[in-house]
Structure formats: structure tokens, C-alpha cells
Design a protein around this motif. Sequence first.
Motif, PDB file in Angstrom:
ATOM      1  N   GLU A  14      31.726  25.263  74.995  1.00 39.58           N
ATOM      2  CA  GLU A  14      31.251  25.097  73.611  1.00 39.58           C
ATOM      3  C   GLU A  14      31.846  26.150  72.680  1.00 39.58           C
ATOM      4  OE1 GLU A  14      29.042  23.125  71.807  1.00 39.58           O
ATOM      5  OE2 GLU A  14      28.811  21.699  73.446  1.00 39.58           O
ATOM      6  N   LEU A  15      32.083  27.337  73.216  1.00 46.07           N
ATOM      7  CA  LEU A  15      32.626  28.437  72.406  1.00 46.07           C
ATOM      8  C   LEU A  15      34.151  28.471  72.414  1.00 46.07           C
ATOM      9  CD1 LEU A  15      30.081  31.202  73.427  1.00 46.07           C
ATOM     10  CD2 LEU A  15      30.289  30.123  71.165  1.00 46.07           C
ATOM     11  N   GLY A  16      34.774  27.530  73.104  1.00 46.18           N
ATOM     12  CA  GLY A  16      36.237  27.487  73.157  1.00 46.18           C
ATOM     13  C   GLY A  16      36.840  28.526  74.085  1.00 46.18           C
ATOM     14  N   LEU A  17      36.042  29.030  75.016  1.00 48.59           N
ATOM     15  CA  LEU A  17      36.533  30.034  75.961  1.00 48.59           C
ATOM     16  C   LEU A  17      37.026  29.331  77.225  1.00 48.59           C
ATOM     17  CD1 LEU A  17      33.585  32.550  75.589  1.00 48.59           C
ATOM     18  CD2 LEU A  17      35.906  32.846  74.693  1.00 48.59           C
ATOM     19  N   SER A  18      38.259  29.602  77.583  1.00 53.90           N
ATOM     20  CA  SER A  18      38.816  29.043  78.811  1.00 53.90           C
ATOM     21  C   SER A  18      39.897  29.984  79.322  1.00 53.90           C
ATOM     22  CB  SER A  18      39.390  27.646  78.564  1.00 53.90           C
ATOM     23  OG  SER A  18      40.462  27.712  77.648  1.00 53.90           O
ATOM     24  N   LYS A  32      38.743  42.235  75.134  1.00 50.90           N
ATOM     25  CA  LYS A  32      38.171  42.277  73.790  1.00 50.90           C
ATOM     26  C   LYS A  32      37.093  41.210  73.622  1.00 50.90           C
ATOM     27  CE  LYS A  32      39.302  42.166  68.894  1.00 50.90           C
ATOM     28  NZ  LYS A  32      40.339  41.984  67.887  1.00 50.90           N
ATOM     29  N   GLU A  33      37.385  39.965  74.030  1.00 52.13           N
ATOM     30  CA  GLU A  33      36.390  38.901  73.868  1.00 52.13           C
ATOM     31  C   GLU A  33      35.173  39.145  74.757  1.00 52.13           C
ATOM     32  OE1 GLU A  33      38.485  35.255  74.728  1.00 52.13           O
ATOM     33  OE2 GLU A  33      38.920  35.892  76.761  1.00 52.13           O
ATOM     34  N   LEU A  34      35.387  39.704  75.951  1.00 50.70           N
ATOM     35  CA  LEU A  34      34.260  40.028  76.826  1.00 50.70           C
ATOM     36  C   LEU A  34      33.367  41.074  76.166  1.00 50.70           C
ATOM     37  CD1 LEU A  34      32.685  39.881  79.477  1.00 50.70           C
ATOM     38  CD2 LEU A  34      34.315  41.526  80.441  1.00 50.70           C
ATOM     39  N   GLN A  35      33.968  42.123  75.636  1.00 54.64           N
ATOM     40  CA  GLN A  35      33.190  43.185  74.987  1.00 54.64           C
ATOM     41  C   GLN A  35      32.402  42.648  73.805  1.00 54.64           C
ATOM     42  OE1 GLN A  35      32.759  46.332  76.144  1.00 54.64           O
ATOM     43  NE2 GLN A  35      31.227  46.501  74.530  1.00 54.64           N
ATOM     44  N   GLN A  36      33.022  41.799  73.001  1.00 50.93           N
ATOM     45  CA  GLN A  36      32.328  41.243  71.839  1.00 50.93           C
ATOM     46  C   GLN A  36      31.144  40.374  72.260  1.00 50.93           C
ATOM     47  OE1 GLN A  36      35.607  39.421  69.706  1.00 50.93           O
ATOM     48  NE2 GLN A  36      35.824  41.219  68.393  1.00 50.93           N
ATOM     49  N   LEU A  37      31.330  39.569  73.288  1.00 46.35           N
ATOM     50  CA  LEU A  37      30.235  38.731  73.778  1.00 46.35           C
ATOM     51  C   LEU A  37      29.098  39.572  74.335  1.00 46.35           C
ATOM     52  CD1 LEU A  37      32.343  35.886  75.317  1.00 46.35           C
ATOM     53  CD2 LEU A  37      30.461  35.542  73.732  1.00 46.35           C
ATOM     54  N   LEU A  38      29.436  40.629  75.054  1.00 46.16           N
ATOM     55  CA  LEU A  38      28.402  41.513  75.590  1.00 46.16           C
ATOM     56  C   LEU A  38      27.610  42.184  74.469  1.00 46.16           C
ATOM     57  CD1 LEU A  38      30.360  43.085  78.583  1.00 46.16           C
ATOM     58  CD2 LEU A  38      28.454  41.450  78.717  1.00 46.16           C
ATOM     59  N   GLU A  39      28.240  42.351  73.322  1.00 44.74           N
ATOM     60  CA  GLU A  39      27.573  42.930  72.149  1.00 44.74           C
ATOM     61  C   GLU A  39      26.787  41.894  71.357  1.00 44.74           C
ATOM     62  OE1 GLU A  39      30.807  44.699  69.987  1.00 44.74           O
ATOM     63  OE2 GLU A  39      31.040  46.328  71.440  1.00 44.74           O
ATOM     64  N   GLY A  40      26.891  40.609  71.741  1.00 41.96           N
ATOM     65  CA  GLY A  40      26.187  39.552  71.033  1.00 41.96           C
ATOM     66  C   GLY A  40      26.990  38.910  69.923  1.00 41.96           C
ATOM     67  N   ARG A  41      28.283  39.186  69.881  1.00 37.81           N
ATOM     68  CA  ARG A  41      29.165  38.618  68.853  1.00 37.81           C
ATOM     69  C   ARG A  41      29.939  37.447  69.468  1.00 37.81           C
ATOM     70  NH1 ARG A  41      29.395  42.576  64.841  1.00 37.81           N
ATOM     71  NH2 ARG A  41      28.733  44.617  65.569  1.00 37.81           N
ATOM     72  N   LEU A  42      29.570  36.236  69.073  1.00 37.23           N
ATOM     73  CA  LEU A  42      30.194  35.044  69.629  1.00 37.23           C
ATOM     74  C   LEU A  42      31.492  34.717  68.889  1.00 37.23           C
ATOM     75  CD1 LEU A  42      27.047  32.772  70.114  1.00 37.23           C
ATOM     76  CD2 LEU A  42      27.918  34.612  71.564  1.00 37.23           C
ATOM     77  N   PRO A  43      32.437  34.046  69.564  1.00 43.68           N
ATOM     78  CA  PRO A  43      33.717  33.705  68.930  1.00 43.68           C
ATOM     79  C   PRO A  43      33.575  32.822  67.698  1.00 43.68           C
ATOM     80  CG  PRO A  43      33.840  33.318  71.296  1.00 43.68           C
ATOM     81  CD  PRO A  43      32.411  33.660  70.973  1.00 43.68           C
ATOM     82  N   ASN A  44      32.469  32.094  67.580  1.00 44.30           N
ATOM     83  CA  ASN A  44      32.257  31.211  66.424  1.00 44.30           C
ATOM     84  C   ASN A  44      31.660  31.955  65.228  1.00 44.30           C
ATOM     85  OD1 ASN A  44      29.614  31.609  67.228  1.00 44.30           O
ATOM     86  ND2 ASN A  44      29.245  29.475  67.797  1.00 44.30           N
ATOM     87  N   GLY A  45      31.510  33.282  65.337  1.00 45.81           N
ATOM     88  CA  GLY A  45      30.991  34.093  64.233  1.00 45.81           C
ATOM     89  C   GLY A  45      29.497  34.344  64.290  1.00 45.81           C
ATOM     90  N   VAL A  46      28.792  33.648  65.168  1.00 51.33           N
ATOM     91  CA  VAL A  46      27.347  33.835  65.302  1.00 51.33           C
ATOM     92  C   VAL A  46      27.064  35.171  65.984  1.00 51.33           C
ATOM     93  CG1 VAL A  46      25.264  32.962  66.449  1.00 51.33           C
ATOM     94  CG2 VAL A  46      26.851  31.365  65.364  1.00 51.33           C
ATOM     95  N   ILE A  47      26.032  35.851  65.520  1.00 54.15           N
ATOM     96  CA  ILE A  47      25.579  37.076  66.167  1.00 54.15           C
ATOM     97  C   ILE A  47      24.222  36.794  66.793  1.00 54.15           C
ATOM     98  CG2 ILE A  47      24.833  39.462  65.822  1.00 54.15           C
ATOM     99  CD1 ILE A  47      26.930  39.665  63.602  1.00 54.15           C
ATOM    100  N   ASN A  64      21.433  23.158  68.141  1.00 56.56           N
ATOM    101  CA  ASN A  64      22.757  23.769  67.958  1.00 56.56           C
ATOM    102  C   ASN A  64      22.712  25.249  67.602  1.00 56.56           C
ATOM    103  OD1 ASN A  64      24.304  21.480  68.634  1.00 56.56           O
ATOM    104  ND2 ASN A  64      24.001  20.657  66.576  1.00 56.56           N
ATOM    105  N   ALA A  65      21.546  25.863  67.628  1.00 51.88           N
ATOM    106  CA  ALA A  65      21.426  27.299  67.368  1.00 51.88           C
ATOM    107  C   ALA A  65      21.741  28.062  68.653  1.00 51.88           C
ATOM    108  CB  ALA A  65      20.016  27.636  66.897  1.00 51.88           C
ATOM    109  N   TRP A  66      22.519  29.121  68.517  1.00 51.45           N
ATOM    110  CA  TRP A  66      22.800  30.001  69.647  1.00 51.45           C
ATOM    111  C   TRP A  66      21.747  31.102  69.660  1.00 51.45           C
ATOM    112  CZ3 TRP A  66      26.354  29.519  73.502  1.00 51.45           C
ATOM    113  CH2 TRP A  66      27.296  28.503  73.350  1.00 51.45           C
TER     114      TRP A  66
END
Length: 180
Positions: free
Chosen positions: A22-26, A32-47, A154-156
Motif C-alpha cells: 500500500e505504501l509502495g515499498l518493495s 533512510k526509508e527504514l529510519q523514517q518509518l521507525l519514526e512514524g513518517r510514512l512514504p505517503n507523507g502521513v505521520i 484508509n487512515a493510517w
Amino acid sequence: NYYLSEADAKETSVWWGKGASELGLSGKVGEKELQQLLEGRLPNGVIVGLQKDGTINHRAGFDLCFHAPKSVSILALDGEDKRFYNAHLDAVKETLKIIQRDCAQSKVFKNGQIRFENTKNLTVALVRHTTSRELDLHLHHHALVMNATKRQDNAWRALGSSMAKNKGQVNGFFERIHNN
């Protein structure tokens, strides 16, 4: 980063789960993307998490670690027998499918009530390690489950947690894993 620091960990890591899709991760897990996700920052801009004064209060996630028996580690790694490695990895992925189906939940607040919604989606960084902390052969996979799931609206949101049992029903992501 402990998880991606072992030799070949970056090359053999992979994004897994319906949430990841759903987040386009493959493909390979990037630091960098792992660190951002661990911080609660999703690739779609949602926190995901509580925001206050520019900081995010967010539980990073959960490390589910799947260990192969020593004999399997030796045959797969030293003996280079891919059948044992593949059997271990298949078992890990099958277990994660069950966890995703049966344990992924988020809280929903409505009319002053809290209920748990089964979301059936997880975002997982699946990272292979081949040695123990003592540096002997030890095949294991870290399934880093990000603390984010997509609800039906559809809310994260963060994965739900609850210490209470409701009529024998266990709710909460980790609580359901622990219960099983």
C-alpha cells in the motif's frame, strides 16, 4: 543501524506485507526509508503518532525474530544447501501471513467508545542475519514490524494495544501474538 549492518543484510533484506505494498515499498530495505518509518513518517507523507511541539511521540515497531535450529543454520550456511535456507524463509513468511491476518489491529474511537478493527495489513522490513552475537553460524530473520497499519477508512494509524480482555477476546497486535 544494527539490523542492516551485518554483511549482506542490505542485499538480502526485503519489504514484506500488504501495508508495504500500500505504501509502495518493495525490494531491498533502504536505511533512510527504514529510519523514517521507525519514526512514524510514512512514504505517503502521513505521520503516525502524537505530534507536539514539532516532535513525534511514536513507538517504532516490533522486532519479531525467527531463528533456525543450529543444524539448519550449518546446512544452509556452511553447507550452502539452499533447500534449508529456503525452507526457513518460507516458514518465516508463512508465519508472518498468519500474524498479518490474525493480529494486525488498530484502535477506532467513536462516540466515546474504543473498539479494535482487524486491519489485516502490516509493513515489515524482513532482514536476514547469518551469525549470532558470538559470530558463530546462526540463520535468523528479523521481521521489523512498523507501528503503522491502514484501517478500512484508509487512515493510517498505530497498531492497537490493549491490556484488557473483553469476554475472553484478546485485542492488540502484540497481545495477540503473545497470546498465541
